[in-house]
Write a protein that holds these residues in place. Structure first.
Motif, short mmCIF file in Angstrom:
data_model
loop_
_atom_site.label_atom_id
_atom_site.label_comp_id
_atom_site.label_asym_id
_atom_site.label_seq_id
_atom_site.Cartn_x
_atom_site.Cartn_y
_atom_site.Cartn_z
N ILE A 159 0.86 -1.18 0.00
CA ILE A 159 0.00 0.00 0.00
C ILE A 159 0.90 1.23 0.00
CG2 ILE A 159 -1.76 1.31 1.24
CD1 ILE A 159 -2.82 -1.24 2.39
N ARG A 160 0.71 2.07 -1.00
CA ARG A 160 1.50 3.29 -1.18
C ARG A 160 3.00 3.00 -1.17
NH1 ARG A 160 -1.80 7.97 2.32
NH2 ARG A 160 -3.59 8.06 0.89
N GLY A 161 3.37 1.82 -1.67
CA GLY A 161 4.78 1.47 -1.79
C GLY A 161 5.37 0.83 -0.56
N PHE A 162 4.57 0.54 0.47
CA PHE A 162 5.07 -0.09 1.69
C PHE A 162 4.58 -1.54 1.72
CE2 PHE A 162 4.52 4.43 2.61
CZ PHE A 162 5.80 4.76 3.04
N LYS A 192 -23.92 0.22 -13.79
CA LYS A 192 -23.08 0.86 -12.78
C LYS A 192 -21.63 0.84 -13.24
CE LYS A 192 -25.99 -0.74 -8.94
NZ LYS A 192 -26.01 -1.50 -7.67
N VAL A 193 -20.91 1.92 -12.92
CA VAL A 193 -19.51 2.04 -13.32
C VAL A 193 -18.70 2.47 -12.10
CG1 VAL A 193 -17.86 3.31 -14.76
CG2 VAL A 193 -20.07 2.61 -15.71
N ASN A 194 -17.49 1.92 -11.96
CA ASN A 194 -16.57 2.37 -10.93
C ASN A 194 -15.19 2.53 -11.54
OD1 ASN A 194 -14.97 -0.29 -10.36
ND2 ASN A 194 -17.13 -0.88 -10.34
N ALA A 195 -14.39 3.44 -10.96
CA ALA A 195 -13.06 3.72 -11.51
C ALA A 195 -12.11 4.08 -10.38
CB ALA A 195 -13.14 4.86 -12.53
N MET A 196 -10.83 3.89 -10.67
CA MET A 196 -9.77 4.19 -9.71
C MET A 196 -8.53 4.63 -10.47
SD MET A 196 -6.66 2.65 -8.78
CE MET A 196 -6.82 0.89 -9.01
N PHE A 197 -7.79 5.59 -9.88
CA PHE A 197 -6.50 6.00 -10.44
C PHE A 197 -5.61 6.44 -9.30
CE2 PHE A 197 -3.61 9.38 -11.77
CZ PHE A 197 -2.93 8.74 -12.80
N SER A 198 -4.34 6.02 -9.35
CA SER A 198 -3.37 6.48 -8.35
C SER A 198 -2.02 6.66 -9.03
CB SER A 198 -3.27 5.50 -7.18
OG SER A 198 -2.75 4.26 -7.58
N TYR A 199 -1.33 7.71 -8.63
CA TYR A 199 -0.01 8.00 -9.18
C TYR A 199 0.90 8.36 -8.01
CZ TYR A 199 3.64 9.81 -12.26
OH TYR A 199 4.82 10.02 -12.92
N GLY A 200 1.99 7.59 -7.86
CA GLY A 200 2.90 7.81 -6.76
C GLY A 200 4.29 8.19 -7.21
N ILE A 201 4.98 8.92 -6.38
CA ILE A 201 6.41 9.20 -6.55
C ILE A 201 7.08 8.70 -5.27
CG2 ILE A 201 8.18 10.95 -6.95
CD1 ILE A 201 6.01 12.70 -8.20
N TRP A 202 7.62 7.49 -5.35
CA TRP A 202 8.20 6.83 -4.18
C TRP A 202 9.69 6.68 -4.41
CZ3 TRP A 202 4.24 2.37 -5.05
CH2 TRP A 202 2.93 2.86 -4.88
N GLU A 203 10.49 7.42 -3.63
CA GLU A 203 11.93 7.47 -3.85
C GLU A 203 12.69 7.44 -2.53
OE1 GLU A 203 12.07 10.25 -7.89
OE2 GLU A 203 12.39 11.17 -5.93
N HIS A 223 7.36 9.03 0.13
CA HIS A 223 6.29 8.50 -0.70
C HIS A 223 5.21 9.58 -0.82
CE1 HIS A 223 7.41 4.04 -0.28
NE2 HIS A 223 8.33 4.71 0.38
N SER A 224 5.03 10.09 -2.03
CA SER A 224 4.01 11.10 -2.28
C SER A 224 3.13 10.64 -3.43
CB SER A 224 4.65 12.45 -2.66
OG SER A 224 5.53 12.89 -1.65
N GLY A 225 1.91 11.16 -3.48
CA GLY A 225 1.06 10.75 -4.58
C GLY A 225 -0.33 11.35 -4.53
N ILE A 226 -1.10 10.99 -5.55
CA ILE A 226 -2.49 11.41 -5.67
C ILE A 226 -3.34 10.18 -5.96
CG2 ILE A 226 -2.18 11.93 -8.15
CD1 ILE A 226 -4.28 14.16 -7.77
N GLU A 227 -4.56 10.17 -5.43
CA GLU A 227 -5.46 9.03 -5.59
C GLU A 227 -6.86 9.52 -5.94
OE1 GLU A 227 -3.33 6.38 -2.03
OE2 GLU A 227 -5.07 7.67 -1.60
N PHE A 228 -7.52 8.76 -6.80
CA PHE A 228 -8.91 9.05 -7.17
C PHE A 228 -9.70 7.76 -7.12
CE2 PHE A 228 -12.09 8.57 -10.51
CZ PHE A 228 -13.00 9.57 -10.17
N GLU A 229 -10.91 7.86 -6.61
CA GLU A 229 -11.82 6.71 -6.59
C GLU A 229 -13.23 7.22 -6.82
OE1 GLU A 229 -12.15 2.66 -3.91
OE2 GLU A 229 -11.79 4.56 -2.89
N GLY A 230 -13.95 6.60 -7.74
CA GLY A 230 -15.29 7.06 -8.05
C GLY A 230 -16.22 5.95 -8.48
N GLN A 233 3.86 2.07 -9.15
CA GLN A 233 3.64 3.41 -8.64
C GLN A 233 2.51 4.13 -9.38
OE1 GLN A 233 7.10 5.73 -7.69
NE2 GLN A 233 8.35 3.94 -7.21
N MET A 234 2.03 3.54 -10.45
CA MET A 234 0.84 4.06 -11.11
C MET A 234 -0.12 2.90 -11.35
SD MET A 234 -1.30 4.73 -13.77
CE MET A 234 -0.66 4.48 -15.41
N THR A 235 -1.34 3.04 -10.83
CA THR A 235 -2.35 2.00 -11.04
C THR A 235 -3.65 2.67 -11.45
OG1 THR A 235 -3.09 2.03 -8.72
CG2 THR A 235 -1.32 0.50 -9.30
N ALA A 236 -4.45 1.95 -12.19
CA ALA A 236 -5.75 2.45 -12.62
C ALA A 236 -6.67 1.27 -12.89
CB ALA A 236 -5.61 3.32 -13.87
#
Length: 942
Positions: A170-173, A752-763, A736-743, A801-804
Motif C-alpha cells: 500500500i503506497r509502496g510499503f 453501474k460504473v466504478n473507476a480508480m486512479f493512483s499516481y505515486g512518486i516513491w523514492e 512517498h508522495s502521490g495522488i489518488e482518485f476513486e469514483g 507506482q501508477m495504477t488504474a
C-alpha cells in the motif's frame, strides 16, 4: 336497562373498530436507486418491531399504531427515516431508495469502540470499503488480499503462486509495514510485522466488511501502519437467522465446499453462528498442491436492556500447501517454454519421487484465534469496550539443507529434461545406489562411520588451489528440514468512550500483549540417508549428535500439544512484551469533525538460545531490551454541504525496530545501531457524494526516516566467499508522495460504473550507510564499515507506482448481471538491495514493463421457497480473460546494457547478445503473474 346495554354494545363496537383500524401492516420496497437491497433492516422508530427485506427488497411490518416512522438501515448506506399512516389496515410507503455511503460501516455491524472504523464524511482519512457481498462474489479462487487490487495505491501479487503466498503493498510499503486488524485486534507478527495470508485463508468466508485505510489510518493503537491499515470486521453471532451452503470449483482442480448457520438473536438474548469449509486443489503452478480447512464459531449474549453485549469468537484455518519459492531467471522460463512465450508456470522446486509428484518446499500451519468481546453501555454518555484475545500458532516451512558436491537440490545436475527435479536421483545418491556428476566426473557416495550421513554441509569448501578454489567431498547429502516458527500470543484491549458534551467525545484505553516465538529446525525426510549429523549445540561440540528421528510435515490441529523434537541447526526463543496506552479527543458539531489522537507503547525484546551459547553463558538468556515508541495524529473533516466535503490529517510515528533488528543474525548481542524509525505523514482529501455519482480525491506525503534494513550477503569475490556475510543498512530514508482518485456512478438503473486512479512518486532520499559482518561470528568485513550507498532519488521497488482500473456491471435481465473490470499497472520497479549501490553513478532501479488485466464475471440469482425468501446463486469469474503474460515482480536489478559477464566485458551486454525479453535482461530472477484462471460457485441462501 335495554338502552344502556345498547350504548355499551355500541361503545364496545367502536372500540373494536378503532383498535382494528389503529393496527395494520406497513409495506414497501427498498432499493439502492438501481436495484433491490435484500437484507436491509426496517424498524418502527421507538419500538422493537423490526424486519429485514426479502430478496426483492420488499418488507412487511405489523404496526400497533396508526401513524409513526420507520427507520431503514443497510451496511454502506445512509439511514433513512420515513413517516407512515395506516389507512384501511395497510400503509404502503412505496419504493424507497437509499443513498450509498460506500466508505462507511454501519453501527449495526460494529458495536465495539475498539474497532476503529472510518466513517464517510466524518473520519478524515483516505479509505475504501469492500463489503461481504463483493468478497463472496468476486474473490473466487484468488487470494484474500487480491480483492483489494482495484483500490487506489494498492499492489498485490501472488509471489511464487502457492496457496496463501500472496503479498500486498500500500503506497509502496510492504505488508510488514501495514497494520492488519481483525475486529480491532492487531495480527501482524510481533517479532517482524509479517502477515502470512495462508494462515488467514478462511477470512474471506467470515468477513462482513473490510476497510483499507491508506496512510496513518484511524486506529488509536500504536500500530505499524506506515503504509496503511487493513481493517477486517468478521461476522457476529447476532446476525439474522439463516444460513447458506455453497460449492465451488475452478481450474487446477480447485474445489471448495462451505456451510454456515446463524440462529439470530433469540428471545433469551443468546445467539450463535457456525461456519465450516474445506478447500483443496492442485494449484495453478505445478507442484503447488494444497488443502485447507476453515472453522468459525461465535457465541453471543445481549441483555434485554442493551446494557451488556458479549461475543466469544473462535476461528482458524489449518492448511498445508506446496510452494514455488525459487524465482527463476527469465531465460529459464524461456528454456522450458519459448523465447516469445516463456513457461510462466515453471516450478524449479517440484519433481517426482518414487513415482509420485514431490516438492521439498512446503508450508504447513494452524493459527487459531480466540477473542472475547464485552461491550458495556454504562450510561447514555459512557461506554466500555474490552477484548481479550489469544492465538497459538503451530507450524513451519519445509525446505532443503545440505548438498551433493556443492550442488543444492534444484541445481542443473538434478534436473530432468523438462526442468523438474529428479528427487529419485537425490535419493539414490543419499542411499549409496546412484552417482552424480560433479568436479569433472561421475561420483558415488562414501559412508562416514559405516553410515550414509546427511548434514548441513553442501559438500564444498573454499580451501582449494588457485585453479579451483573449492574442495569437494563425496560424503554429504540432501535432507528435507522444516524451520519451525510457532508462537503463543495473548493480548487485551480496553477502551472507555465518554461523551463529555454534545460536541466532545473522549476515548482512552490500554493495549497489552505478550508474545513467545519458538524457532528451531527439525528433520522431515532423510531422502534415503542413514542419519543426520548436527554439530550446532555449543555444549556438545565437537562430538555433535547423530540423529535418526524424522517428523512428518502434517498440520497440527491440537495447538495445545507442545511436542518434543530433536532439534537441529538452531534453537531460539524470542519474547516480546508490549504495553501501550492511547487516547483520542473528537469534536463534532454541525458540519465539522476533528480529532487529536496519541499513543505510547513500550516494547521489550528478550532472546533465549541454548544452541549458540553454553548454558553458563549470560547470553543464553538475555534480559529484556526495552524500547519506547508512540505516535500522535490529528485531523479534521468539513462537510461544505450535503455533496461536498474536504479533510486534512497529519501524524508522526516513532516506531520501535523489529526483533531481528534488535538481535541481528540469530545472535543475542544487542545491535549497537538501534534507533527508532520516524514516520511523518500529511494528507488532504476532497469528497463528492450524490445519488448518481460518488468520488474521492486524496493527496498524500509520507516520509520514512532511519529505516532499518537487513540486506543480503556481499557478492563473492575479493577474498569473500559466497553466502558467508550479511549486511545492515542505517540512515535509509524514503519519501512517498502521490495522488489518488476513486469514483462510482449509477449510469442507469441497471448500469453501474466504478473507476480508480493512483499516481505515486516513491523514492529514497539522501544516501545511507552499509555495514557488513561475517555470519559466523558477527565480526565486521574490512572495507564495509559505514560504507556509503548512493540511494538518493532511486525509485522504491516492488510495487507499481501508477495504477488504474475501470469496472462496470449491467443487469441484463432481472437478477442476471454481467460485469467486467480492467486493471492497469505501470511504473513498476524491481526489488533491489542497496548493497549494489556503492557507486554514485548507479543506474537506479530497473523499470519493468507495464501491463493490464481484464476480468469478467456472470451472476444469476434464482428466488426459491414458498415466500421467495430463499435463493440459489450462480457465479462465474474469469480472471485475466485474455491470458496476458506479464512480469509481476523481479528480485534482481539487471539492466539491458549491463555486461553479461562481470569479469569479461568483451562478451558484450544483454542487449548486444539479444538476451532481452520485452526489453528486460533475461538474467533477472522474476515471478510472472498468473494467466487465465476461472472459477464457478453455486450457493444456496436460506
Amino acid at each position: 336497562m335495554k338502552k344502556m346495554k345498547n350504548w355499551l354494545l355500541t361503545g364496545l363496537f367502536f372500540m373494536i373498530v378503532s383498535t382494528v383500524f389503529s393496527q395494520g401492516k406497513v409495506t414497501g420496497t427498498i432499493t439502492d436507486g438501481t436495484g433491490s437491497l435484500p437484507g436491509a433492516n426496517v424498524q418502527i422508530k421507538g419500538s422493537s418491531t423490526a424486519t429485514s427485506t426479502d430478496f426483492d427488497g420488499k418488507f412487511t411490518l405489523n404496526s400497533t399504531t396508526s401513524t409513526g416512522e420507520i427507520v431503514i438501515s443497510y451496511l454502506g448506506y445512509e439511514n433513512k427515516t420515513v413517516k407512515f399512516t395506516v389507512n384501511g389496515g395497510t400503509a404502503n410507503v412505496g419504493t424507497i431508495a437509499l443513498t450509498s455511503n460506500s466508505n462507511e460501516l454501519s453501527e449495526i455491524v460494529v458495536k465495539s469502540t475498539v474497532v476503529d472504523i472510518a466513517k464517510d464524511r466524518k473520519t478524515p482519512v483516505a479509505v475504501s470499503t469492500i463489503k461481504a457481498a463483493e468478497i463472496k462474489e468476486k474473490l473466487g479462487t484468488q487470494e484474500f488480499p487480491e480483492i483489494l487490487r482495484n483500490t487506489p495505491s494498492v499492489y498485490v501479487t501472488k509471489s511464487g503462486g502457492g496457496f496463501g503466498d500472496a503479498r500486498i503493498n500500500i503506497r509502496g510499503f510492504n505488508q510488514n509495514n501495514i497494520a492488519v486488524m481483525i475486529n480491532g485486534m492487531p495480527v501482524n507478527d510481533m517479532e517482524n510485522g509479517s502477515v502470512y495470508w495462508s494462515n488467514w485463508a478462511g477470512l474471506s468466508d467470515v468477513t462482513s466488511a473490510m476497510q483499507v485505510q491508506r496512510g496513518l489510518g484511524s486506529s488509536k493503537l500504536a500500530t505499524p501502519s506506515v503504509g496503511g491499515t487493513i481493517n477486517i470486521v468478521t461476522k457476529s453471532s447476532d446476525m439474522k437467522e439463516g444460513g447458506s451452503f455453497s460449492s465451488g470449483f475452478g481450474n487446477g482442480r480447485n474445489f471448495k465446499i462451505q456451510g454456515s448457520y446463524n440462529t439470530g438473536k433469540l428471545e433469551n438474548g443468546l445467539s450463535a453462528s457456525v461456519l465450516l469449509s474445506q478447500t483443496m486443489g492442485d494449484g495453478y503452478i505445478p507442484g503447488t498442491q494444497f488443502e485447507g480447512s476453515n472453522y468459525f464459531i461465535a457465541l453471543g449474549y445481549g441483555t434485554k436492556n442493551d446494557k451488556h453485549n458479549f461475543q466469544l469468537t473462535v476461528t482458524g484455518a489449518p492448511q498445508w500447501h506446496n510452494q514455488r519459492s525459487t524465482a527463476s531467471t527469465i531465460a529459464t522460463y524461456q528454456k522450458y517454454g519459448s523465447l516469445t512465450e516463456p513457461n510462466i508456470k515453471y516450478n524449479p522446486d517440484t519433481g517426482y519421487l518414487n513415482g509420485e509428484q514431490y516438492n521439498i518446499r512446503k508450508n504447513y500451519y494452524h493459527k487459531p484465534v480466540a477473542s472475547f468481546n464485552w461491550d458495556y453501555n454504562i450510561n447514555e454518555t459512557t461506554k466500555l469496550s474490552s477484548v481479550l484475545y489469544a492465538s497459538m500458532g503451530r507450524g513451519a516451512g519445509a525446505s532443503a539443507t545440505g548438498g551433493i558436491g556443492g550442488n543444492v537440490y534444484n541445481s542443473s545436475v538434478f534436473l530432468l529434461p523438462n526442468g523438474m527435479v529428479d528427487y529419485d536421483k537425490i535419493q539414490a545418491w543419499n542411499n549409496g545406489t546412484g552417482s552424480v556428476f560433479f568436479n569433472g566426473a561421475n561420483r558415488t557416495r562414501t559412508q562416514v562411520g559405516g553410515v550414509y550421513q546427511n548434514s548441513s554441509s553442501t559438500g564444498r569448501t573454499g580451501a582449494g588451489n588457485a585453479a579451483d578454489p573449492y574442495v569437494y567431498n563425496t560424503t554429504s547429502g540432501i535432507t528435507q528440514t522444516s524451520s519451525i516458527n510457532s508462537h503463543d500470543w495473548f493480548g487485551a484491549l480496553i477502551n472507555l468512550n465518554k461523551k463529555l458534551s454534545s460536541t466532545l467525545t473522549l476515548d482512552f484505553g490500554i493495549d497489552a500483549r505478550t508474545y513467545t516465538g519458538y524457532h528451531f529446525t527439525v528433520v522431515n525426510d532423510l531422502l534415503g540417508g542413514g542419519e543426520f549429523f548436527d554439530n550446532t549445540v555449543a555444549s556438545l561440540r565437537p562430538a555433535g549428535r547423530h540423529l535418526t528421528s524424522t517428523y512428518a510435515t502434517n498440520v497440527q490441529w491440537n495447538v495445545f500439544d507442545k511436542r518434543d523434537y530433536d532439534k537441529i541447526s538452531f534453537n531460539s526463543t524470542g519474547k516480546v512484551r508490549w504495553y501501550g496506552a492511547f487516547t483520542q479527543l473528537e469534536y463534532s458539531k454541525d458540519n465539522l469533525t476533528a480529532f487529536v489522537q496519541g499513543a505510547i507503547s513500550q516494547q521489550g525484546f528478550k532472546r533465549e538460545d541454548d544452541f549458540v551459547y553454553l548454558p553458563t553463558d549470560p547470553l543464553a538468556s538475555t534480559s529484556y531490551e526495552n524500547i519506547l515508541g508512540g505516535n500522535a495524529k490529528a485531523g479534521a473533516n468539513y462537510n461544505i454541504n450535503e455533496k461536498h466535503n474536504v479533510y486534512v490529517n497529519a501524524g508522526f510515528y516513532s516506531r520501535q525496530p523489529f526483533f531481528n533488528s534488535v538481535y541481528p543474525n540469530n545472535r543475542s548481542t544487542v545491535n549497537p545501531n538501534l534507533t527508532n524509525e520516524k514516520i511523518t505523514g500529511f494528507e488532504a482529501g476532497y469528497g463528492f457524494r450524490s445519488r448518481f455519482f460518488n468520488a474521492t480525491v486524496n493527496l498524500y506525503n509520507t516520509t520514512w526516516n532511519d529505516r532499518y534494513l537487513k540486506g543480503n550477503a556481499l557478492p563473492a569475490g575479493g577474498g569473500i566467499a559466497a553466502n558467508t556475510t550479511y549486511t545492515e543498512f542505517t540512515g535509509l530514508n524514503e519519501v512517498h508522495s502521490g495522488i489518488e482518485f476513486e469514483g462510482s456512478s449509477n449510469i442507469t438503473d441497471r448500469f453501474k460504473v466504478n473507476a480508480m486512479f493512483s499516481y505515486g512518486i516513491w523514492e529514497y532520499k539522501g544516501n545511507a550507510s552499509v555495514n557488513a559482518y561475517y555470519q559466523a561470528d558477527n565480526t565486521p568485513v574490512a572495507g564495509y564499515t559505514a560504507a556509503t550507498v548512493y540511494m538518493d532519488k532511486v525509485k522504491v521497488g516492488d510495487a507499481a507506482q501508477m495504477t488504474a482500473s475501470l469496472g462496470a456491471s449491467y443487469e441484463v435481465l432481472t437478477r442476471v448481471t454481467v460485469d467486467a473490470n480492467y486493471n492497469f499497472n505501470d511504473k513498476l520497479y524491481a526489488g533491489l538491495s542497496p548493497v549494489t549501490f556503492t557507486s554514485a553513478d548507479n543506474k537506479g532501479a530497473l523499470q519493468l514493463p507495464s501491463y493490464g488485466l481484464f476480468d469478467a464475471g456472470f451472476s444469476y440469482k434464482m428466488l426459491t421457497g414458498k415466500n421467495k425468501d430463499k435463493s440459489v446463486n450462480f457465479r462465474l469469474n474469469v480472471n485475466n480473460l485474455f491470458d496476458k503474460i506479464y512480469i509481476a515482480e523481479s528480485r534482481t536489478n539487471i539492466f539491458a546494457d549491463d555486461n553479461v559477464s562481470s569479469s569479461n566485458a568483451a562478451l558484450g551486454t544483454y542487449a548486444s547478445n539479444n538476451r532481452l525479453y520485452r526489453g528486460v535482461a533475461d538474467a533477472n530472477q522474476v515471478f510472472f503473474g498468473f494467466g487465465r484462471t476461472w472459477n464457478f460457485t453455486l450457493r444456496y441462501d436460506f
